[in-house]
Design a protein around this motif. Structure first.
Motif, PDB file in Angstrom:
ATOM      1  N   ILE A 146      -4.679   0.783  -9.927  1.00 22.59           N
ATOM      2  CA  ILE A 146      -3.284   1.267  -9.916  1.00 22.59           C
ATOM      3  C   ILE A 146      -2.183   0.601 -10.603  1.00 22.59           C
ATOM      4  CG2 ILE A 146      -1.396   2.353  -8.454  1.00 22.59           C
ATOM      5  CD1 ILE A 146      -3.603   2.835  -6.599  1.00 22.59           C
ATOM      6  N   LYS A 147      -2.200  -0.729 -10.260  1.00 22.82           N
ATOM      7  CA  LYS A 147      -1.283  -1.907 -10.962  1.00 22.82           C
ATOM      8  C   LYS A 147      -2.422  -2.817 -11.368  1.00 22.82           C
ATOM      9  CE  LYS A 147       2.373  -1.388  -7.524  1.00 22.82           C
ATOM     10  NZ  LYS A 147       3.251  -2.085  -6.828  1.00 22.82           N
ATOM     11  N   ASP A 148      -1.839  -4.183 -12.117  1.00 24.74           N
ATOM     12  CA  ASP A 148      -2.910  -5.025 -12.141  1.00 24.74           C
ATOM     13  C   ASP A 148      -3.142  -6.053 -11.089  1.00 24.74           C
ATOM     14  OD1 ASP A 148      -1.204  -5.851 -15.573  1.00 24.74           O
ATOM     15  OD2 ASP A 148      -3.049  -4.343 -14.830  1.00 24.74           O
ATOM     16  N   LEU A 149      -2.037  -6.532 -10.690  1.00 28.86           N
ATOM     17  CA  LEU A 149      -1.945  -7.492  -9.329  1.00 28.86           C
ATOM     18  C   LEU A 149      -1.226  -7.107  -8.343  1.00 28.86           C
ATOM     19  CD1 LEU A 149      -2.928 -10.626 -11.099  1.00 28.86           C
ATOM     20  CD2 LEU A 149      -4.465  -9.482 -10.039  1.00 28.86           C
ATOM     21  N   GLY A 150      -1.401  -7.446  -7.075  1.00 27.37           N
ATOM     22  CA  GLY A 150      -0.469  -7.332  -6.201  1.00 27.37           C
ATOM     23  C   GLY A 150      -0.628  -8.546  -5.126  1.00 27.37           C
ATOM     24  N   PHE A 151       0.244  -8.768  -4.175  1.00 23.22           N
ATOM     25  CA  PHE A 151       0.176  -9.805  -3.044  1.00 23.22           C
ATOM     26  C   PHE A 151      -0.208  -8.962  -1.903  1.00 23.22           C
ATOM     27  CE2 PHE A 151       2.978 -12.093  -6.190  1.00 23.22           C
ATOM     28  CZ  PHE A 151       2.105 -13.139  -6.159  1.00 23.22           C
ATOM     29  N   THR A 152      -1.116  -9.463  -1.147  1.00 22.61           N
ATOM     30  CA  THR A 152      -1.416  -9.138   0.218  1.00 22.61           C
ATOM     31  C   THR A 152      -0.919  -9.908   1.313  1.00 22.61           C
ATOM     32  OG1 THR A 152      -3.544 -10.330   0.424  1.00 22.61           O
ATOM     33  CG2 THR A 152      -3.395  -7.988  -0.910  1.00 22.61           C
ATOM     34  N   ARG A 153      -0.855  -9.229   2.523  1.00 20.24           N
ATOM     35  CA  ARG A 153      -0.720  -9.901   3.869  1.00 20.24           C
ATOM     36  C   ARG A 153      -1.936  -9.385   4.865  1.00 20.24           C
ATOM     37  NH1 ARG A 153       3.228 -13.384   3.648  1.00 20.24           N
ATOM     38  NH2 ARG A 153       3.418 -13.605   5.767  1.00 20.24           N
ATOM     39  N   TRP A 154      -2.048 -10.300   5.687  1.00 20.11           N
ATOM     40  CA  TRP A 154      -2.957  -9.732   6.699  1.00 20.11           C
ATOM     41  C   TRP A 154      -2.133  -9.164   8.137  1.00 20.11           C
ATOM     42  CZ3 TRP A 154      -8.113  -9.450   6.392  1.00 20.11           C
ATOM     43  CH2 TRP A 154      -8.568  -9.917   5.224  1.00 20.11           C
ATOM     44  N   LEU A 155      -2.254  -8.049   8.267  1.00 21.17           N
ATOM     45  CA  LEU A 155      -1.769  -7.355   9.444  1.00 21.17           C
ATOM     46  C   LEU A 155      -2.727  -7.778  10.677  1.00 21.17           C
ATOM     47  CD1 LEU A 155      -1.078  -3.823   8.331  1.00 21.17           C
ATOM     48  CD2 LEU A 155       0.769  -5.454   9.006  1.00 21.17           C
ATOM     49  N   PRO A 156      -2.116  -8.370  11.689  1.00 21.61           N
ATOM     50  CA  PRO A 156      -2.798  -8.602  13.037  1.00 21.61           C
ATOM     51  C   PRO A 156      -3.630  -7.497  13.600  1.00 21.61           C
ATOM     52  CG  PRO A 156      -0.552  -8.621  13.591  1.00 21.61           C
ATOM     53  CD  PRO A 156      -0.609  -8.379  11.949  1.00 21.61           C
ATOM     54  N   LEU A 157      -4.692  -7.718  14.343  1.00 24.33           N
ATOM     55  CA  LEU A 157      -5.094  -6.802  15.065  1.00 24.33           C
ATOM     56  C   LEU A 157      -4.775  -6.869  16.566  1.00 24.33           C
ATOM     57  CD1 LEU A 157      -8.473  -6.364  13.709  1.00 24.33           C
ATOM     58  CD2 LEU A 157      -6.739  -4.887  13.419  1.00 24.33           C
ATOM     59  N   PRO A 158      -4.330  -5.958  17.497  1.00 25.10           N
ATOM     60  CA  PRO A 158      -4.182  -4.549  16.982  1.00 25.10           C
ATOM     61  C   PRO A 158      -3.047  -4.514  16.126  1.00 25.10           C
ATOM     62  CG  PRO A 158      -3.145  -4.626  19.181  1.00 25.10           C
ATOM     63  CD  PRO A 158      -3.703  -6.116  18.751  1.00 25.10           C
ATOM     64  N   CYS A 159      -3.176  -3.543  14.909  1.00 24.47           N
ATOM     65  CA  CYS A 159      -2.340  -3.248  13.942  1.00 24.47           C
ATOM     66  C   CYS A 159      -1.083  -2.852  14.772  1.00 24.47           C
ATOM     67  CB  CYS A 159      -2.752  -2.224  12.982  1.00 24.47           C
ATOM     68  SG  CYS A 159      -1.356  -1.801  11.740  1.00 24.47           S
TER      69      CYS A 159
END
Length: 181
Positions: A116-129
């Motif tokens: 959809i785009k070239d690159l994106g930054f991610t983050r880790w949502l903890p569990l439980p979300c």
């Protein structure tokens, strides 16, 4: 990794091709794989159209297993979502993004699904979300939820020649069983 079939009373399946299994044998095998947190890789190209076709083979039961910690995998980092997606969820709920960000861990810079785009930054949502409501068994920000949530139980592996399906829930097992028939 090799599944210990004896652990699950499935020793009669040793050496058999998954495509030759009777429906009840396949169901028992998929449950065992799910209990061991094993995802099954299917030789189907990971394209947007193929993902939609697989997801249409069954219906999500909203069990929340994808949003809650799995006791058999306590080391899971959580749900990796793009920062833009997390921001959109926070906006939809009128939550402060910085408060949500403090609950997450940095991820990586990666290609977005289906380019959809070239690159994106991610983050880790903890569990439980933090966006999952146990009371309602639903995501509180369902419409803007991340792509990774929209396509679950299919998970992205980085290999576009296969699709990997999580078998920890009935939805994933149904999709896999239907794809194997």
């Amino acid at each position: 990794y090799k599944l210990n079939l004896y652990k699950y009373g499935l020793e009669e399946l040793e050496g058999r091709n998954i495509l030759s299994l009777a429906p009840e044998e396949l169901d028992r095998l998929l449950i065992a794989l799910g209990e061991d947190e094993i995802s099954l890789n299917l030789p189907i190209p990971c394209t947007e159209e193929n993902v939609k076709q697989l997801l249409a083979l069954s219906t999500c039961r909203r069990c929340g297993k994808c949003c809650r910690p799995n006791p058999s995998n306590p080391g899971s980092p959580g749900i990796e979502a793009f920062e833009d997606e997390i921001k959109a969820m926070a906006v939809a709920l009128q939550w402060n993004y910085e408060d949500i960000k403090r609950k997450t861990n940095p991820g990586s810079m990666t290609s977005l699904a289906f380019q959809i785009k070239d690159l994106g930054f991610t983050r880790w949502l903890p569990l439980p979300c933090p966006f999952y409501s146990q009371e309602h068994s639903a995501c509180q920000a369902y419409r803007p939820r991340p792509v990774v949530c929209q396509v679950y139980p299919i998970i992205f592996t980085g290999d576009d020649t296969i699709m990997s399906i999580r078998l920890t829930c009935e939805y994933g097992r149904d999709i896999t069983a239907a794809a194997c028939r």
